[in-house]
Structures are given as structure tokens and as C-alpha cells.
Design a protein around this motif. Structure first.
Motif, PDB file in Angstrom:
ATOM      1  N   VAL A 148       0.840  -1.198   0.000  1.00 29.49           N
ATOM      2  CA  VAL A 148       0.000   0.000   0.000  1.00 29.49           C
ATOM      3  C   VAL A 148       0.873   1.245   0.000  1.00 29.49           C
ATOM      4  CG1 VAL A 148      -1.981  -1.076   1.133  1.00 29.49           C
ATOM      5  CG2 VAL A 148      -0.139  -0.086   2.527  1.00 29.49           C
ATOM      6  N   GLU A 149       0.331   2.322  -0.540  1.00 34.82           N
ATOM      7  CA  GLU A 149       0.998   3.624  -0.527  1.00 34.82           C
ATOM      8  C   GLU A 149      -0.033   4.691  -0.165  1.00 34.82           C
ATOM      9  OE1 GLU A 149       4.066   4.478  -0.814  1.00 34.82           O
ATOM     10  OE2 GLU A 149       4.891   2.504  -1.259  1.00 34.82           O
ATOM     11  N   PRO A 150       0.313   5.620   0.711  1.00 41.54           N
ATOM     12  CA  PRO A 150       1.571   5.702   1.460  1.00 41.54           C
ATOM     13  C   PRO A 150       1.621   4.686   2.586  1.00 41.54           C
ATOM     14  CG  PRO A 150       0.102   7.468   2.125  1.00 41.54           C
ATOM     15  CD  PRO A 150      -0.576   6.767   0.990  1.00 41.54           C
ATOM     16  N   TRP A 151       2.836   4.273   2.910  1.00 41.90           N
ATOM     17  CA  TRP A 151       3.020   3.283   3.964  1.00 41.90           C
ATOM     18  C   TRP A 151       3.083   3.946   5.340  1.00 41.90           C
ATOM     19  CZ3 TRP A 151       7.485   2.087   7.069  1.00 41.90           C
ATOM     20  CH2 TRP A 151       7.373   0.883   7.780  1.00 41.90           C
ATOM     21  N   SER A 152       3.534   5.198   5.377  1.00 39.63           N
ATOM     22  CA  SER A 152       3.591   5.945   6.636  1.00 39.63           C
ATOM     23  C   SER A 152       3.408   7.429   6.335  1.00 39.63           C
ATOM     24  CB  SER A 152       4.916   5.717   7.362  1.00 39.63           C
ATOM     25  OG  SER A 152       5.991   6.277   6.611  1.00 39.63           O
ATOM     26  N   MET A 153       3.134   8.221   7.378  1.00 38.30           N
ATOM     27  CA  MET A 153       2.942   9.662   7.205  1.00 38.30           C
ATOM     28  C   MET A 153       3.560  10.389   8.397  1.00 38.30           C
ATOM     29  SD  MET A 153      -0.940   9.921   5.694  1.00 38.30           S
ATOM     30  CE  MET A 153      -0.640  11.543   4.986  1.00 38.30           C
ATOM     31  N   ARG A 154       4.201  11.524   8.096  1.00 42.70           N
ATOM     32  CA  ARG A 154       4.772  12.374   9.133  1.00 42.70           C
ATOM     33  C   ARG A 154       3.812  13.506   9.486  1.00 42.70           C
ATOM     34  NH1 ARG A 154      10.070  11.363  10.281  1.00 42.70           N
ATOM     35  NH2 ARG A 154      11.114   9.899   8.879  1.00 42.70           N
ATOM     36  N   GLY A 155       4.133  14.218  10.562  1.00 48.66           N
ATOM     37  CA  GLY A 155       3.223  15.229  11.053  1.00 48.66           C
ATOM     38  C   GLY A 155       2.888  16.306  10.048  1.00 48.66           C
ATOM     39  N   TYR A 156       3.865  16.767   9.292  1.00 45.39           N
ATOM     40  CA  TYR A 156       3.617  17.857   8.357  1.00 45.39           C
ATOM     41  C   TYR A 156       2.804  17.415   7.143  1.00 45.39           C
ATOM     42  CZ  TYR A 156       7.714  15.747   6.097  1.00 45.39           C
ATOM     43  OH  TYR A 156       8.601  14.866   5.529  1.00 45.39           O
ATOM     44  N   GLU A 157       2.536  16.113   7.012  1.00 39.12           N
ATOM     45  CA  GLU A 157       1.760  15.605   5.887  1.00 39.12           C
ATOM     46  C   GLU A 157       0.274  15.464   6.201  1.00 39.12           C
ATOM     47  OE1 GLU A 157       4.697  12.702   3.462  1.00 39.12           O
ATOM     48  OE2 GLU A 157       4.245  12.015   5.509  1.00 39.12           O
ATOM     49  N   ILE A 158      -0.113  15.653   7.435  1.00 39.91           N
ATOM     50  CA  ILE A 158      -1.511  15.471   7.819  1.00 39.91           C
ATOM     51  C   ILE A 158      -1.998  16.659   8.642  1.00 39.91           C
ATOM     52  CG2 ILE A 158      -1.450  12.944   7.764  1.00 39.91           C
ATOM     53  CD1 ILE A 158      -1.002  12.924  10.731  1.00 39.91           C
ATOM     54  N   THR A 159      -3.299  16.822   8.681  1.00 44.41           N
ATOM     55  CA  THR A 159      -3.903  17.947   9.400  1.00 44.41           C
ATOM     56  C   THR A 159      -3.562  17.906  10.880  1.00 44.41           C
ATOM     57  OG1 THR A 159      -5.732  17.969   7.835  1.00 44.41           O
ATOM     58  CG2 THR A 159      -6.076  19.109   9.922  1.00 44.41           C
ATOM     59  N   GLN A 160      -3.611  16.710  11.472  1.00 46.28           N
ATOM     60  CA  GLN A 160      -3.373  16.598  12.905  1.00 46.28           C
ATOM     61  C   GLN A 160      -2.006  17.133  13.306  1.00 46.28           C
ATOM     62  OE1 GLN A 160      -4.649  14.314  10.966  1.00 46.28           O
ATOM     63  NE2 GLN A 160      -6.340  13.224  11.934  1.00 46.28           N
ATOM     64  N   GLY A 161      -0.995  16.905  12.478  1.00 44.65           N
ATOM     65  CA  GLY A 161       0.337  17.402  12.799  1.00 44.65           C
ATOM     66  C   GLY A 161       0.359  18.909  12.917  1.00 44.65           C
ATOM     67  N   TRP A 162      -0.320  19.590  12.008  1.00 44.02           N
ATOM     68  CA  TRP A 162      -0.362  21.054  12.067  1.00 44.02           C
ATOM     69  C   TRP A 162      -1.227  21.543  13.217  1.00 44.02           C
ATOM     70  CZ3 TRP A 162       3.214  23.653   9.733  1.00 44.02           C
ATOM     71  CH2 TRP A 162       3.842  23.119   8.611  1.00 44.02           C
ATOM     72  N   VAL A 163      -2.255  20.764  13.564  1.00 48.55           N
ATOM     73  CA  VAL A 163      -3.062  21.103  14.740  1.00 48.55           C
ATOM     74  C   VAL A 163      -2.197  21.047  15.996  1.00 48.55           C
ATOM     75  CG1 VAL A 163      -4.971  20.371  16.211  1.00 48.55           C
ATOM     76  CG2 VAL A 163      -5.247  20.367  13.735  1.00 48.55           C
ATOM     77  N   PHE A 164      -1.407  19.984  16.131  1.00 42.95           N
ATOM     78  CA  PHE A 164      -0.545  19.841  17.301  1.00 42.95           C
ATOM     79  C   PHE A 164       0.498  20.953  17.341  1.00 42.95           C
ATOM     80  CE2 PHE A 164      -1.182  14.935  17.176  1.00 42.95           C
ATOM     81  CZ  PHE A 164      -2.517  15.126  17.469  1.00 42.95           C
ATOM     82  N   PHE A 165       1.058  21.283  16.181  1.00 41.20           N
ATOM     83  CA  PHE A 165       2.053  22.354  16.124  1.00 41.20           C
ATOM     84  C   PHE A 165       1.442  23.681  16.576  1.00 41.20           C
ATOM     85  CE2 PHE A 165       4.210  25.834  13.958  1.00 41.20           C
ATOM     86  CZ  PHE A 165       5.534  25.566  14.233  1.00 41.20           C
ATOM     87  N   THR A 166       0.232  23.960  16.118  1.00 44.09           N
ATOM     88  CA  THR A 166      -0.433  25.209  16.492  1.00 44.09           C
ATOM     89  C   THR A 166      -0.789  25.215  17.973  1.00 44.09           C
ATOM     90  OG1 THR A 166      -1.380  25.268  14.264  1.00 44.09           O
ATOM     91  CG2 THR A 166      -2.311  26.774  15.885  1.00 44.09           C
ATOM     92  N   ILE A 167      -1.252  24.079  18.490  1.00 44.78           N
ATOM     93  CA  ILE A 167      -1.538  23.980  19.919  1.00 44.78           C
ATOM     94  C   ILE A 167      -0.280  24.240  20.736  1.00 44.78           C
ATOM     95  CG2 ILE A 167      -2.111  22.338  21.759  1.00 44.78           C
ATOM     96  CD1 ILE A 167      -4.168  21.103  19.899  1.00 44.78           C
TER      97      ILE A 167
END
Length: 280
Positions: free
Chosen positions: A36-55
Motif C-alpha cells: 500500500v501507498e503511502p506506507w507511513s505519514m509524518r506530522g507535516y503531511e496530515i492535518t493533525q500534525g499542524w493542529v498539534f504544532f499550532t496547539i
């Protein structure tokens, strides 16, 4: 000025939460690596990562404001409470998405918090019946808050967040002693942030599967999706912020109590000196 251990934790926490943006948040089991692709995702690739960064950024600003000596002033505490409401509302307005934020869980958390406020108020003003009234107020407050905020979170999440935060910050501002208002705001904000980050694991896993469907029109099994170090780092950062905020609150409370005792002793000494002078 020398910083206490609590101050240091409160500052390190948001920085760790922000740093999680570059870490891996979610991935598949190794068996799926080439399927499957993508096999993994980093924070800057998903909404939640930017939410955590903003928090994390919002909490860092709040920690710096609360660490300032002038924040013991009730007016400064009120300003920090307003900042918490505005920051939470903006985050909800920018990143609101039922798939990413989880409206149901947000309503549950808001209902519990508002129910606790209702129970606290009821227990303070109901005399000997406070035990029964506290239970009734908690249950009624939770149900009413869940129903009242339900439509708000579904239709306009930012409005629901603003309403819940306003009620919560109102309690923080009106509670005694007023000199600890800013510290209460920080602790409550960190607690809410911890809930928001902790309950996001399910939506992060679902997000990876959604991206797989969009890219290759097939997704792996949900049970084979794993939460990884980035999400754990974000949780650790917010938790350290909460622990540090509690330490800052305890330090300022002890200082306020010491000042109150000194003022009481000084007043007693002055009254005693006046009595001696009058008798002489």
C-alpha cells in the motif's frame, strides 16, 4: 530571574509538541510495506500534525505570559483567559473537520467539563444538600451540554469550541483567589489540549487509510495501522506543559499564602503596638 523546575517543564512541553511535526505519526505493519501507498505519514503531511504544532505554539505563548510576574494581576489573568478562548476558536475554525478533529469526542469532553463546572457551583451554594445536588448538577450539566453543543460542533465547530471555552474560562476567572486566574487558565488549557491530542489517534489512523484509497484505490486493514513516535511525542509535550503548569500554580499559591500570613502578622503587630501605646 531564576526559573523553577515547573517553569522549565512548562516551556519544554510546548516545544516538544511543536517538534513532533517532523516525526512519523502513523505507519502500517512491516508486512504492508510494499503493498500500500503511502506506507507511513509524518506530522507535516496530515492535518493533525499542524493542529498539534499550532496547539504547542499557543501554549508556549501562554506559558511565557503566565510566567510573567504581572500575570498575578486579575486584569492580566482575564486577558490570558480571553487569549485562550480566541486561540482555541481560531484553531477550530482553521482545522475543523469531522474526520480529523472528531466532533463526537469534542462534545463529550465539553459536556464533562461543563458538568464539572455546574457541580462545583452547585456544591458551593447549596449547603447541607450539596452532595445530592452535586451529583444531580453533574449529570444534568453533562446531558444539557452534550445536547446543546451537539449541533454547534456538527454545523460550526468553531462556535461550539468558543462557547465551551468561554464557559470554562469564566469559571477560571471568577474562582478565588483571583491572583491565580492566569495559572488556572494555563492548567485548564493544557488539560483540554491533552485530551484533544490523546483522542486523535483514531482519526490519524483513518487518515492514512483515506490517503491510501485516494492514491491506489485500496486500503489496508485498520487493525494493521500503528500510531508511532510523533503522536507520542506530542502527548508527552502537552503532558509536561500540564505538569509544569501545576508546578507554577503551586509556587504562586505558596507565595500568595506567605504574603497573606505576613500581612496578617504585620496587622496584628501594629494593633498590639497601638494598644501598648494607648495603655502607656
Amino acid at each position: 530571574m531564576r526559573r523553577s523546575f515547573g517553569d522549565s517543564l512548562a516551556i519544554i512541553g510546548p516545544i516538544l509538541t511543536m517538534a513532533s511535526l517532523g516525526w512519523e505519526y502513523v505507519r502500517m505493519k512491516p508486512d504492508y510495506r510494499f503493498l500500500v501507498e503511502p506506507w507511513s505519514m509524518r506530522g507535516y503531511e496530515i492535518t493533525q500534525g499542524w493542529v498539534f504544532f499550532t496547539i504547542g505554539a499557543a501554549l508556549l505563548i501562554m506559558v511565557v505570559a503566565v510566567a510573567w510576574k504581572g500575570s498575578a494581576n486579575p486584569t492580566a489573568g482575564l486577558a490570558i483567559a480571553v487569549y485562550a478562548i480566541v486561540a482555541a476558536t481560531i484553531i477550530a475554525a482553521v482545522f475543523a473537520d469531522e474526520r480529523d478533529v472528531g466532533g463526537l469526542w469534542m462534545r463529550v469532553i465539553a459536556g464533562i467539563l461543563i458538568a464539572l463546572i455546574a457541580a462545583t457551583v452547585a456544591s458551593r451554594y447549596t449547603g447541607r444538600f450539596s452532595g445530592w445536588v452535586r451529583v444531580a448538577a453533574f449529570l444534568a450539566g453533562g446531558v444539557i451540554a452534550f445536547l446543546a453543543l451537539g449541533e454547534s460542533f456538527d454545523v460550526l465547530p468553531a462556535f461550539g469550541v468558543a462557547l465551551g471555552m468561554t464557559l470554562l474560562m469564566a469559571w477560571a476567572v471568577l474562582a478565588e483567589p483571583r491572583s491565580l486566574t492566569a495559572n488556572r487558565v494555563l492548567m485548564l488549557s493544557a488539560l483540554i489540549a491533552l485530551f484533544a491530542v490523546a483522542i486523535s489517534s483514531g482519526s490519524i489512523r483513518s487518515r492514512l487509510m483515506t490517503e491510501q484509497v485516494a492514491e491506489i484505490n485500496i486500503a489496508a486493514d485498520y487493525k494493521d495501522v500503528q500510531i508511532t513516535s510523533g503522536w507520542l511525542l506530542a502527548n508527552l509535550g502537552v503532558l509536561l506543559t500540564l505538569v509544569g503548569g501545576i508546578g507554577m500554580w503551586a509556587k504562586r499559591r505558596d507565595q500568595a499564602n506567605a504574603q497573606a500570613r505576613a500581612a496578617k502578622q504585620r496587622k496584628a503587630a501594629e494593633e498590639s503596638a497601638a494598644e501598648i501605646a494607648a495603655s502607656a
